[in-house]
Design a protein around this motif. Structure first.
Motif, PDB file in Angstrom:
ATOM      1  N   VAL A   1      28.635  36.007  40.983  1.00  0.00           N
ATOM      2  CA  VAL A   1      28.534  37.190  42.312  1.00  0.00           C
ATOM      3  C   VAL A   1      27.466  38.344  42.100  1.00  0.00           C
ATOM      4  N   PRO A   2      26.419  38.685  43.028  1.00  0.00           N
ATOM      5  CA  PRO A   2      25.351  39.887  42.532  1.00  0.00           C
ATOM      6  C   PRO A   2      26.128  41.327  41.986  1.00  0.00           C
ATOM      7  N   GLY A   3      25.416  41.981  41.282  1.00  0.00           N
ATOM      8  CA  GLY A   3      25.973  43.398  41.726  1.00  0.00           C
ATOM      9  C   GLY A   3      25.091  44.029  41.792  1.00  0.00           C
ATOM     10  N   ALA A   4      25.335  44.899  40.989  1.00  0.00           N
ATOM     11  CA  ALA A   4      24.471  46.653  41.093  1.00  0.00           C
ATOM     12  C   ALA A   4      23.429  46.379  40.893  1.00  0.00           C
ATOM     13  N   PRO A   5      22.221  46.719  41.255  1.00  0.00           N
ATOM     14  CA  PRO A   5      22.407  47.146  42.369  1.00  0.00           C
ATOM     15  C   PRO A   5      22.122  46.483  43.783  1.00  0.00           C
TER      16      PRO A   5
ATOM     17  N   SER B   1      39.916  15.673  37.493  1.00  0.00           N
ATOM     18  CA  SER B   1      39.021  14.643  38.389  1.00  0.00           C
ATOM     19  C   SER B   1      38.284  15.289  39.154  1.00  0.00           C
ATOM     20  N   VAL B   2      38.974  16.577  39.930  1.00  0.00           N
ATOM     21  CA  VAL B   2      38.912  17.254  40.623  1.00  0.00           C
ATOM     22  C   VAL B   2      37.517  18.465  41.148  1.00  0.00           C
ATOM     23  N   PRO B   3      36.595  18.804  41.737  1.00  0.00           N
ATOM     24  CA  PRO B   3      35.848  19.837  41.446  1.00  0.00           C
ATOM     25  C   PRO B   3      36.678  21.332  41.710  1.00  0.00           C
ATOM     26  N   VAL B   4      35.551  21.745  40.610  1.00  0.00           N
ATOM     27  CA  VAL B   4      36.215  22.797  39.959  1.00  0.00           C
ATOM     28  C   VAL B   4      34.668  23.995  40.643  1.00  0.00           C
ATOM     29  N   LEU B   5      35.049  25.742  41.153  1.00  0.00           N
ATOM     30  CA  LEU B   5      34.154  26.448  40.836  1.00  0.00           C
ATOM     31  C   LEU B   5      34.413  27.447  40.258  1.00  0.00           C
ATOM     32  N   LEU B   6      34.024  27.893  39.506  1.00  0.00           N
ATOM     33  CA  LEU B   6      34.115  29.345  38.590  1.00  0.00           C
ATOM     34  C   LEU B   6      34.200  30.228  39.505  1.00  0.00           C
ATOM     35  N   VAL B   7      34.586  31.520  39.483  1.00  0.00           N
ATOM     36  CA  VAL B   7      32.878  32.297  40.757  1.00  0.00           C
ATOM     37  C   VAL B   7      33.460  33.661  39.481  1.00  0.00           C
ATOM     38  N   HIS B   8      32.282  34.523  38.811  1.00  0.00           N
ATOM     39  CA  HIS B   8      32.859  35.677  38.249  1.00  0.00           C
ATOM     40  C   HIS B   8      31.790  36.893  38.439  1.00  0.00           C
ATOM     41  N   GLY B   9      31.165  37.881  37.586  1.00  0.00           N
ATOM     42  CA  GLY B   9      29.969  38.772  37.368  1.00  0.00           C
ATOM     43  C   GLY B   9      30.226  39.002  36.476  1.00  0.00           C
ATOM     44  N   ASP B  10      29.723  39.929  36.057  1.00  0.00           N
ATOM     45  CA  ASP B  10      29.377  40.522  35.012  1.00  0.00           C
ATOM     46  C   ASP B  10      27.464  41.118  34.939  1.00  0.00           C
ATOM     47  N   SER B  11      26.709  39.233  35.528  1.00  0.00           N
ATOM     48  CA  SER B  11      25.854  39.990  34.695  1.00  0.00           C
ATOM     49  C   SER B  11      24.720  40.461  35.736  1.00  0.00           C
ATOM     50  N   HIS B  12      25.253  40.347  36.658  1.00  0.00           N
ATOM     51  CA  HIS B  12      24.793  41.319  38.485  1.00  0.00           C
ATOM     52  C   HIS B  12      23.773  40.180  39.332  1.00  0.00           C
TER      53      HIS B  12
ATOM     54  N   HIS C   1      42.092  36.751  32.815  1.00  0.00           N
ATOM     55  CA  HIS C   1      41.412  37.901  32.249  1.00  0.00           C
ATOM     56  C   HIS C   1      40.969  37.113  30.744  1.00  0.00           C
ATOM     57  N   VAL C   2      39.513  37.697  31.523  1.00  0.00           N
ATOM     58  CA  VAL C   2      38.507  37.026  30.865  1.00  0.00           C
ATOM     59  C   VAL C   2      37.690  38.573  31.106  1.00  0.00           C
ATOM     60  N   VAL C   3      37.259  39.292  30.054  1.00  0.00           N
ATOM     61  CA  VAL C   3      36.137  40.706  30.542  1.00  0.00           C
ATOM     62  C   VAL C   3      34.836  40.399  29.441  1.00  0.00           C
ATOM     63  N   GLY C   4      33.966  40.859  29.958  1.00  0.00           N
ATOM     64  CA  GLY C   4      32.628  41.020  29.738  1.00  0.00           C
ATOM     65  C   GLY C   4      32.439  42.304  28.062  1.00  0.00           C
ATOM     66  N   SER C   5      31.767  42.302  27.427  1.00  0.00           N
ATOM     67  CA  SER C   5      31.271  42.298  26.373  1.00  0.00           C
ATOM     68  C   SER C   5      31.969  41.926  25.537  1.00  0.00           C
ATOM     69  N   HIS C   6      31.561  40.495  25.154  1.00  0.00           N
ATOM     70  CA  HIS C   6      32.429  39.138  24.240  1.00  0.00           C
ATOM     71  C   HIS C   6      33.959  39.136  24.185  1.00  0.00           C
ATOM     72  N   ASN C   7      34.139  39.653  25.339  1.00  0.00           N
ATOM     73  CA  ASN C   7      35.376  39.523  26.368  1.00  0.00           C
ATOM     74  C   ASN C   7      36.668  40.207  24.920  1.00  0.00           C
ATOM     75  N   ASN C   8      35.126  41.900  24.428  1.00  0.00           N
ATOM     76  CA  ASN C   8      36.585  42.696  23.852  1.00  0.00           C
ATOM     77  C   ASN C   8      36.682  42.557  22.438  1.00  0.00           C
ATOM     78  N   ARG C   9      35.860  41.296  21.913  1.00  0.00           N
ATOM     79  CA  ARG C   9      36.298  40.718  20.551  1.00  0.00           C
ATOM     80  C   ARG C   9      35.145  41.947  19.349  1.00  0.00           C
ATOM     81  N   GLN C  10      36.207  42.107  18.999  1.00  0.00           N
ATOM     82  CA  GLN C  10      35.349  43.220  18.006  1.00  0.00           C
ATOM     83  C   GLN C  10      35.790  43.372  16.461  1.00  0.00           C
TER      84      GLN C  10
ATOM     85  N   HIS D   1      36.035  38.009  35.500  1.00  0.00           N
ATOM     86  CA  HIS D   1      34.930  38.979  34.976  1.00  0.00           C
ATOM     87  C   HIS D   1      34.075  38.369  34.360  1.00  0.00           C
ATOM     88  N   ALA D   2      33.867  38.260  33.274  1.00  0.00           N
ATOM     89  CA  ALA D   2      32.685  38.197  32.557  1.00  0.00           C
ATOM     90  C   ALA D   2      31.713  37.100  32.516  1.00  0.00           C
TER      91      ALA D   2
END
Length: 188
Positions: free
Chosen positions: A153-157, A118-129, A39-48, A89-90
């Protein structure tokens, strides 16, 4: 959403959830591949820093994410998985010269993962579109870690799907195919 295991078919996958309130943190093994959501979110990971409630939420969730990632590293080693796929997400800002404080622990956790397993790692995230496939995580000397791949991953539009195949014994271990229905999704 998470109370009914049939909704996402999580009950069929034998998922393991982190305890409430961080039920979004899930892992399961399919074949020899460990899948992890954090659960990693955009906009500074909600660090405000100017908002006490936001900071409390950020600290608790960020710590829970790190505990879950460390437990996932232990499981990956114990179970002898051949690849790891992580989703969140982020966009953690791999391309920033100095890490955003909201993503510092996440980036350190990802680096610890590739250092310890020591195995391959894939990170899938969005946020920047914008669709990106690269190797943005660097080692302590600043060199890209080739067995860590990022798929943003791509996002809007530009809404479309990306089909991912994972073959840990191949080089490269991950392959990607753009998929979208004829004529697009018709959202815009």
């Amino acid at each position: 959403f998470f109370k009914d295991g049939a909704v996402l078919r999580l009950d069929r996958l034998g998922t393991e959830h982190q305890k409430a309130p961080f039920v979004e943190n899930i892992r399961f093994i399919r074949g020899d591949i460990l899948f992890v959501t954090l659960h990693v979110v955009g906009s500074h990971n909600n660090r405000q820093p100017k908002r006490a409630k936001a900071m409390e939420e950020f600290r608790e969730r960020d710590a829970a994410n790190q505990r879950f990632l460390k437990e996932s590293i232990r499981q990956a080693k114990a179970r002898g998985v051949k690849a790891i796929v992580i989703f969140f997400h982020a966009d953690p800002g791999f391309d920033r010269e100095k890490p955003d404080p909201g993503f510092k622990a996440t980036l350190e956790g990802l680096r610890a993962l590739v250092e310890q397993v020591s195995v391959p790692v894939l990170l899938v995230h969005g946020d920047s579109h914008e669709k990106r496939i690269d190797h943005p995580l660097t080692d302590r000397d600043g060199k890209p870690i080739e067995r860590f791949t990022r798929l943003e991953v791509p996002g809007a539009p530009d809404v479309r799907g990306i089909l991912v195949d994972v073959h840990p014994d191949r080089v490269p271990p991950f392959s990607f195919e753009d998929v979208s229905p004829p004529g697009g999704y018709g959202l815009w």
